[in-house]
Design a protein around this motif. Structure first.
Motif, PDB file in Angstrom:
ATOM      1  N   ILE A  41      10.892  10.469  -6.497  1.00 38.31           N
ATOM      2  CA  ILE A  41      10.034   9.472  -5.836  1.00 38.31           C
ATOM      3  C   ILE A  41       9.032   9.169  -6.005  1.00 38.31           C
ATOM      4  O   ILE A  41       7.979  10.382  -6.376  1.00 38.31           O
ATOM      5  CB  ILE A  41      10.105   9.113  -4.180  1.00 38.31           C
ATOM      6  CG1 ILE A  41      11.468   9.652  -2.983  1.00 38.31           C
ATOM      7  CG2 ILE A  41       8.799   8.263  -3.071  1.00 38.31           C
ATOM      8  CD1 ILE A  41      11.000  10.542  -1.829  1.00 38.31           C
ATOM      9  N   HIS A  42       8.719   7.746  -6.282  1.00 34.74           N
ATOM     10  CA  HIS A  42       7.380   7.123  -7.046  1.00 34.74           C
ATOM     11  C   HIS A  42       6.980   5.928  -5.962  1.00 34.74           C
ATOM     12  O   HIS A  42       7.923   4.889  -5.677  1.00 34.74           O
ATOM     13  CB  HIS A  42       8.108   6.265  -8.236  1.00 34.74           C
ATOM     14  CG  HIS A  42       9.527   7.798  -8.639  1.00 34.74           C
ATOM     15  ND1 HIS A  42       8.468   9.018  -9.882  1.00 34.74           N
ATOM     16  CD2 HIS A  42      10.192   7.679  -9.121  1.00 34.74           C
ATOM     17  CE1 HIS A  42      10.150   9.058 -10.160  1.00 34.74           C
ATOM     18  NE2 HIS A  42      11.279   8.501  -9.873  1.00 34.74           N
ATOM     19  N   HIS A  75      11.837   3.384  -6.448  1.00 30.82           N
ATOM     20  CA  HIS A  75      10.654   3.578  -7.090  1.00 30.82           C
ATOM     21  C   HIS A  75       9.485   2.306  -5.218  1.00 30.82           C
ATOM     22  O   HIS A  75      10.890   0.904  -5.785  1.00 30.82           O
ATOM     23  CB  HIS A  75      10.770   2.508  -7.769  1.00 30.82           C
ATOM     24  CG  HIS A  75      11.027   3.432  -9.147  1.00 30.82           C
ATOM     25  ND1 HIS A  75      10.703   3.802 -10.119  1.00 30.82           N
ATOM     26  CD2 HIS A  75      12.671   3.780  -9.379  1.00 30.82           C
ATOM     27  CE1 HIS A  75      11.952   4.330 -10.914  1.00 30.82           C
ATOM     28  NE2 HIS A  75      13.109   4.492 -10.443  1.00 30.82           N
ATOM     29  N   ILE A  76       8.714   2.482  -5.615  1.00 34.43           N
ATOM     30  CA  ILE A  76       7.250   1.685  -4.220  1.00 34.43           C
ATOM     31  C   ILE A  76       6.299   1.233  -5.327  1.00 34.43           C
ATOM     32  O   ILE A  76       5.679   2.304  -5.452  1.00 34.43           O
ATOM     33  CB  ILE A  76       7.257   2.546  -2.812  1.00 34.43           C
ATOM     34  CG1 ILE A  76       8.194   3.304  -2.568  1.00 34.43           C
ATOM     35  CG2 ILE A  76       5.970   1.906  -2.082  1.00 34.43           C
ATOM     36  CD1 ILE A  76       8.151   3.916  -1.410  1.00 34.43           C
ATOM     37  N   GLY A  77       6.077   0.536  -5.021  1.00 29.91           N
ATOM     38  CA  GLY A  77       4.376  -0.203  -5.893  1.00 29.91           C
ATOM     39  C   GLY A  77       3.410  -0.497  -4.683  1.00 29.91           C
ATOM     40  O   GLY A  77       3.597   1.086  -4.036  1.00 29.91           O
ATOM     41  N   ARG A  78       2.875  -0.885  -5.145  1.00 30.33           N
ATOM     42  CA  ARG A  78       1.428  -0.920  -4.318  1.00 30.33           C
ATOM     43  C   ARG A  78       0.971  -1.469  -3.476  1.00 30.33           C
ATOM     44  O   ARG A  78       2.001  -2.454  -3.278  1.00 30.33           O
ATOM     45  CB  ARG A  78       0.240  -1.130  -5.951  1.00 30.33           C
ATOM     46  CG  ARG A  78       0.352  -0.106  -7.236  1.00 30.33           C
ATOM     47  CD  ARG A  78      -0.881  -0.511  -8.238  1.00 30.33           C
ATOM     48  NE  ARG A  78      -1.103   0.134  -9.343  1.00 30.33           N
ATOM     49  CZ  ARG A  78      -0.191  -0.583 -10.676  1.00 30.33           C
ATOM     50  NH1 ARG A  78       0.538  -1.351 -10.248  1.00 30.33           N
ATOM     51  NH2 ARG A  78       0.026  -0.052 -11.017  1.00 30.33           N
ATOM     52  N   TYR A  79       0.037  -1.053  -2.327  1.00 30.87           N
ATOM     53  CA  TYR A  79      -0.244  -2.151  -0.767  1.00 30.87           C
ATOM     54  C   TYR A  79       0.883  -2.015  -0.478  1.00 30.87           C
ATOM     55  O   TYR A  79       1.480  -2.723  -0.074  1.00 30.87           O
ATOM     56  CB  TYR A  79      -0.890  -2.935  -1.718  1.00 30.87           C
ATOM     57  CG  TYR A  79      -1.868  -2.863  -2.941  1.00 30.87           C
ATOM     58  CD1 TYR A  79      -3.515  -2.274  -2.355  1.00 30.87           C
ATOM     59  CD2 TYR A  79      -2.364  -3.182  -3.678  1.00 30.87           C
ATOM     60  CE1 TYR A  79      -4.226  -2.558  -3.277  1.00 30.87           C
ATOM     61  CE2 TYR A  79      -3.464  -2.655  -4.984  1.00 30.87           C
ATOM     62  CZ  TYR A  79      -4.433  -2.644  -3.986  1.00 30.87           C
ATOM     63  OH  TYR A  79      -5.589  -1.697  -5.128  1.00 30.87           O
ATOM     64  N   GLY A  80       1.875  -1.222  -0.264  1.00 36.56           N
ATOM     65  CA  GLY A  80       3.192  -1.529   0.794  1.00 36.56           C
ATOM     66  C   GLY A  80       2.406  -0.803   1.581  1.00 36.56           C
ATOM     67  O   GLY A  80       1.299  -0.440   2.215  1.00 36.56           O
ATOM     68  N   GLN A  81       3.318  -2.022   3.375  1.00 35.98           N
ATOM     69  CA  GLN A  81       2.887  -1.827   4.667  1.00 35.98           C
ATOM     70  C   GLN A  81       3.808  -1.039   5.306  1.00 35.98           C
ATOM     71  O   GLN A  81       4.778  -2.503   5.300  1.00 35.98           O
ATOM     72  CB  GLN A  81       2.590  -2.822   4.886  1.00 35.98           C
ATOM     73  CG  GLN A  81       0.518  -3.436   3.768  1.00 35.98           C
ATOM     74  CD  GLN A  81       1.111  -4.800   3.569  1.00 35.98           C
ATOM     75  OE1 GLN A  81       1.526  -5.725   4.447  1.00 35.98           O
ATOM     76  NE2 GLN A  81       1.669  -5.240   2.121  1.00 35.98           N
ATOM     77  N   PHE A  82       4.635  -0.146   5.142  1.00 39.22           N
ATOM     78  CA  PHE A  82       5.793   0.239   6.329  1.00 39.22           C
ATOM     79  C   PHE A  82       5.510   0.695   7.700  1.00 39.22           C
ATOM     80  O   PHE A  82       4.574   2.294   7.581  1.00 39.22           O
ATOM     81  CB  PHE A  82       6.129   1.367   5.290  1.00 39.22           C
ATOM     82  CG  PHE A  82       6.139   0.934   3.354  1.00 39.22           C
ATOM     83  CD1 PHE A  82       6.599  -0.246   2.935  1.00 39.22           C
ATOM     84  CD2 PHE A  82       6.492   2.220   2.244  1.00 39.22           C
ATOM     85  CE1 PHE A  82       6.839  -0.304   2.273  1.00 39.22           C
ATOM     86  CE2 PHE A  82       6.916   1.911   1.440  1.00 39.22           C
ATOM     87  CZ  PHE A  82       6.832   0.190   1.309  1.00 39.22           C
TER      88      PHE A  82
END
Length: 223
Positions: A41-42, A75-82
């Motif tokens: 997980i990144h 792969h998860i990017g920046r500034y995500g809102q989960f």
């Protein structure tokens, strides 16, 4: 806000990034990068996850089928809102679809592994772009790529790739519309604010927190 401001902006080292007006730390929200140590997980900086239930293992909470050493990666990017209940169902959750049975015998009897090794060795990476909002109890299925700026509605089940700047809802998840006109989407892609240092992002907040399209074009022209 002037560039020489000493006001703290986003501190990527914090576990719980929200401080309530009374000074208490809000425990339900975390920067995912600070709480996940998993080889598959990144996570980019400033992506947060909120859960109203106690969490001991955030990797297992958001990607319950992804074990260390699995053939796929998330792969998860920046500034995500989960939001609460966001789940990434990765390829290791799959069962063989084209055989006469979907039953994973090798999981329970290792002697059967020769029949399953090729199937278990397959894996499709999952990619979540920058500035993606995933709503309450939404589920992302194996191998899906979600583009930058996508909004996934609460309870949606996303089984296909979603292009940048789309609004997705339903089960199965479908694109309702693009969030902005094509030229504005192109301008946001070109600006790529999520790649900037946090101090420069802070300077852009008045623009990002608006729908001022001429200002966006002016900012891009001056870039």
């Amino acid at each position: 806000m002037p560039r020489n401001s000493t006001t703290p902006f986003l501190d990527a080292s914090r576990v719980h990034p929200i401080t309530l007006p009374d000074g208490q730390i809000y425990p339900n929200t975390v920067w995912l990068k600070t709480v996940i140590d998993h080889p598959n997980i990144h996570v980019g900086d400033f992506t947060y996850y909120n859960d109203f239930d106690p969490v001991q293992d955030y990797a297992a909470r958001i990607a319950p089928y992804l074990h260390p050493g699995a053939p796929e990666h998330l792969h998860i990017g920046r500034y995500g809102q989960f939001a609460h209940g966001t789940r990434f169902i990765t390829s290791s959750a799959n069962h063989p679809l084209e055989w006469f049975t979907t039953y994973p015998f090798a999981v329970f009897d290792p002697e059967q592994m020769p029949y399953f090794a090729e199937e278990f060795g397959r894996g499709q990476d999952m990619r979540i772009g920058h500035d993606v909002w995933i709503g309450h109890n939404a589920m992302i299925l194996p191998g899906v790529t979600i583009g930058n700026g996508v909004i996934v509605g609460a309870g949606a089940v996303v089984a296909r790739d979603i292009p940048d700047w789309s609004l997705v809802a339903g089960n199965p998840g479908r694109v309702i519309r693009r969030r902005f006109a094509d030229d504005i989407c192109d301008a946001l892609d070109a600006l790529a604010w999520w790649d900037l240092p946090p101090e420069e992002v802070r300077d852009l907040v008045p623009l990002l927190a608006s729908r001022d399209e001429p200002a966006l074009r002016d900012a891009l022209a001056a870039w």
